[in-house]
Enzyme design. Structure first.
Site, PDB file in Angstrom:
ATOM      1  N   LYS A  82       0.811  -1.146  -0.005  1.00 12.53           N
ATOM      2  CA  LYS A  82      -0.199  -0.030  -0.111  1.00 12.53           C
ATOM      3  C   LYS A  82       0.917   1.102   0.017  1.00 12.53           C
ATOM      4  O   LYS A  82       1.841   0.935   0.226  1.00 12.53           O
ATOM      5  CB  LYS A  82      -0.988   0.194   1.235  1.00 12.53           C
ATOM      6  CG  LYS A  82      -0.177   0.043   2.755  1.00 12.53           C
ATOM      7  CD  LYS A  82       0.206   1.415   3.048  1.00 12.53           C
ATOM      8  CE  LYS A  82       0.936   1.325   4.320  1.00 12.53           C
ATOM      9  NZ  LYS A  82       1.567   2.525   4.697  1.00 12.53           N
ATOM     10  N   LEU A 138       5.675   0.601   2.820  1.00 12.43           N
ATOM     11  CA  LEU A 138       4.776  -0.037   1.939  1.00 12.43           C
ATOM     12  C   LEU A 138       3.826  -1.009   2.828  1.00 12.43           C
ATOM     13  O   LEU A 138       2.862  -1.709   2.054  1.00 12.43           O
ATOM     14  CB  LEU A 138       5.559  -0.699   0.753  1.00 12.43           C
ATOM     15  CG  LEU A 138       6.085   0.271  -0.010  1.00 12.43           C
ATOM     16  CD1 LEU A 138       6.998  -0.370  -1.025  1.00 12.43           C
ATOM     17  CD2 LEU A 138       5.059   1.134  -0.902  1.00 12.43           C
ATOM     18  N   ASP A 189      -1.542  -1.769  11.087  1.00  9.54           N
ATOM     19  CA  ASP A 189      -1.899  -1.592   9.534  1.00  9.54           C
ATOM     20  C   ASP A 189      -2.492  -2.870   8.991  1.00  9.54           C
ATOM     21  O   ASP A 189      -3.155  -3.016   7.868  1.00  9.54           O
ATOM     22  CB  ASP A 189      -0.773  -1.297   8.668  1.00  9.54           C
ATOM     23  CG  ASP A 189      -0.288  -0.046   8.874  1.00  9.54           C
ATOM     24  OD1 ASP A 189      -0.759   0.828   9.581  1.00  9.54           O
ATOM     25  OD2 ASP A 189       1.021   0.302   8.253  1.00  9.54           O
ATOM     26  N   GLY A 207       5.023  -6.353   5.813  1.00  7.24           N
ATOM     27  CA  GLY A 207       4.693  -7.240   6.735  1.00  7.24           C
ATOM     28  C   GLY A 207       3.404  -7.489   7.200  1.00  7.24           C
ATOM     29  O   GLY A 207       2.800  -8.348   7.692  1.00  7.24           O
TER      30      GLY A 207
END
Length: 272
Positions: A8, A95, A130, A98
Site C-alpha cells: 500500500k 509499504l 496496519d 509485513g
C-alpha cells in the site's frame, strides 16, 4: 493456496495525537497497489515457513506470517501448515509488506479451515496497526491507530501510473514515531472533512497541500531521498510523496514514466 500479498501507499499521513494506550491517532488514506509478495499455504505435518526473495531481518519466530498462524492455532486449534513467502516488498519501506503478509495468512487460513470471520479484525489488530486494512485491501480513509477503516473512492487517480523508488534504507516505525515526537512541536490539526476534500482534487493540486508529516524528518536524515523526490517531479510526476514512515518514495504520473534510478529497487504500475 496461493495468495498475492499487496503493498500500500499513503496518500497523506497525519498524526493527530498520542493515545492512552501508547499508540498514536492518525489520519491517512491507504491505497493498495499491485506491487506484491507471493504467499503459498499448504497443510503439513508440522508448521514451517520458507523464505525467498529479499532478505528479512530477525528470527523466523518474529515474522508476521508465523505470528498470524500462531494466533489462529491458539484460538481454534488448527492443524499445521507450511507457508512459503517470496519477498519483493522491501522491509522498512513504508509499504506495509509485513502487515500485508500477516493479513494474507489470516485470510488464507480462515479459508482453508473455514474459520469464522467475526474476530478476524481483532486478531489482525493484535499483530499490527496496519494489518486490518489489508483484510479489506481497498482504498480507505484510516483513523485511530489503524482500526477505523472507511472505504473511499478516488476516481481521479484510477488509471494513472505509479513509480515506486525504494533505496536500500530500512526504517522502523516505532523508532520513527519516537523521533517524530521530539522533532515536531505539535500534532496535526487537519480535519477529516478538509482531508477528504483534498483527496477528491486532481493529484496535480496535491503538492504543498497533501502531506506526510514524517517526510521532513526522514528527508533531513537521508538527503538522497530528497534527491529522488526532486528528480521524480523533474521527470513529470504530478505528485510525489514518501509513504508511511519511509523510506519508499512514490510518484504519480499521467503517462508511463521514464526509466530512472537504476541503482535502486523500483516498480512501475497502474493504479486501480
Amino acid at each position: 493456496m496461493k495468495i498475492s500479498s499487496r503493498a500500500k501507499i499513503n496518500l497523506g499521513l497525519y498524526v493527530k495525537g498520542l493515545r492512552e494506550d501508547g499508540y498514536h491517532d492518525i489520519l491517512s488514506c491507504f491505497y493498495p497497489i499491485s506491487y506484491a509478495d507471493d504467499i503459498r499455504i499448504e497443510r503439513s505435518s508440522r508448521f514451517g515457513l520458507s523464505l525467498s526473495g529479499l532478505s528479512i531481518p530477525g528470527s523466523l519466530s518474529e515474522n508476521t506470517c508465523v505470528r498470524a498462524y500462531q494466533l489462529l492455532e491458539k484460538r481454534y486449534g488448527i492443524s499445521p501448515v507450511h507457508v512459503w513467502l517470496h519477498k519483493r516488498i522491501p522491509v522498512g519501506s513504508g509499504l506495509g509488506g509485513g502487515s500485508s503478509n500477516a493479513a494474507a495468512v489470516l485470510l488464507g487460513l480462515s479459508q482453508i479451515y473455514d474459520l469464522p470471520r467475526s474476530t478476524l479484525m481483532e486478531d489482525a489488530l493484535s499483530i499490527g496497526s496496519d494489518v486490518p486494512f489489508f483484510l479489506k485491501n481497498r482504498p480507505s480513509l484510516v483513523e485511530g491507530r489503524g482500526d477505523i477503516i472507511e472505504p473511499f473512492r478516488l476516481p481521479l487517480i484510477s488509471g494513472k501510473y505509479i513509480f515506486l523508488v525504494c533505496p536500500s534504507i530500512s526504517l522502523w516505525t516505532r523508532e520513527v514515531y519516537a523521533e517524530f515526537e521530539s522533532f515536531s512541536s505539535s500534532f496535526s490539526t487537519i480535519g477529516k472533512n478538509r482531508f477528504q476534500y483534498l483527496l477528491q482534487q486532481h493529484p496535480e493540486k496535491w503538492p504543498e497541500k497533501l502531506h506526510n508529516v514524517f517526510e521532513s524528518l526522514i528527508l533531513a536524515r537521508h538527503p538522497e531521498l530528497r534527491d529522488v523526490k526532486t528528480e521524480l517531479y523533474r521527470s513529470g510526476a504530478c505528485y510525489v510523496s514518501m509513504t508511511g514512515t519511509g523510506s519508499c518514495i512514490y510518484g504519480i504520473f499521467e503517462e508511463s514514466p521514464p526509466e530512472l534510478f537504476p541503482e535502486y529497487q523500483s516498480y512501475v504500475g497502474v493504479m486501480d
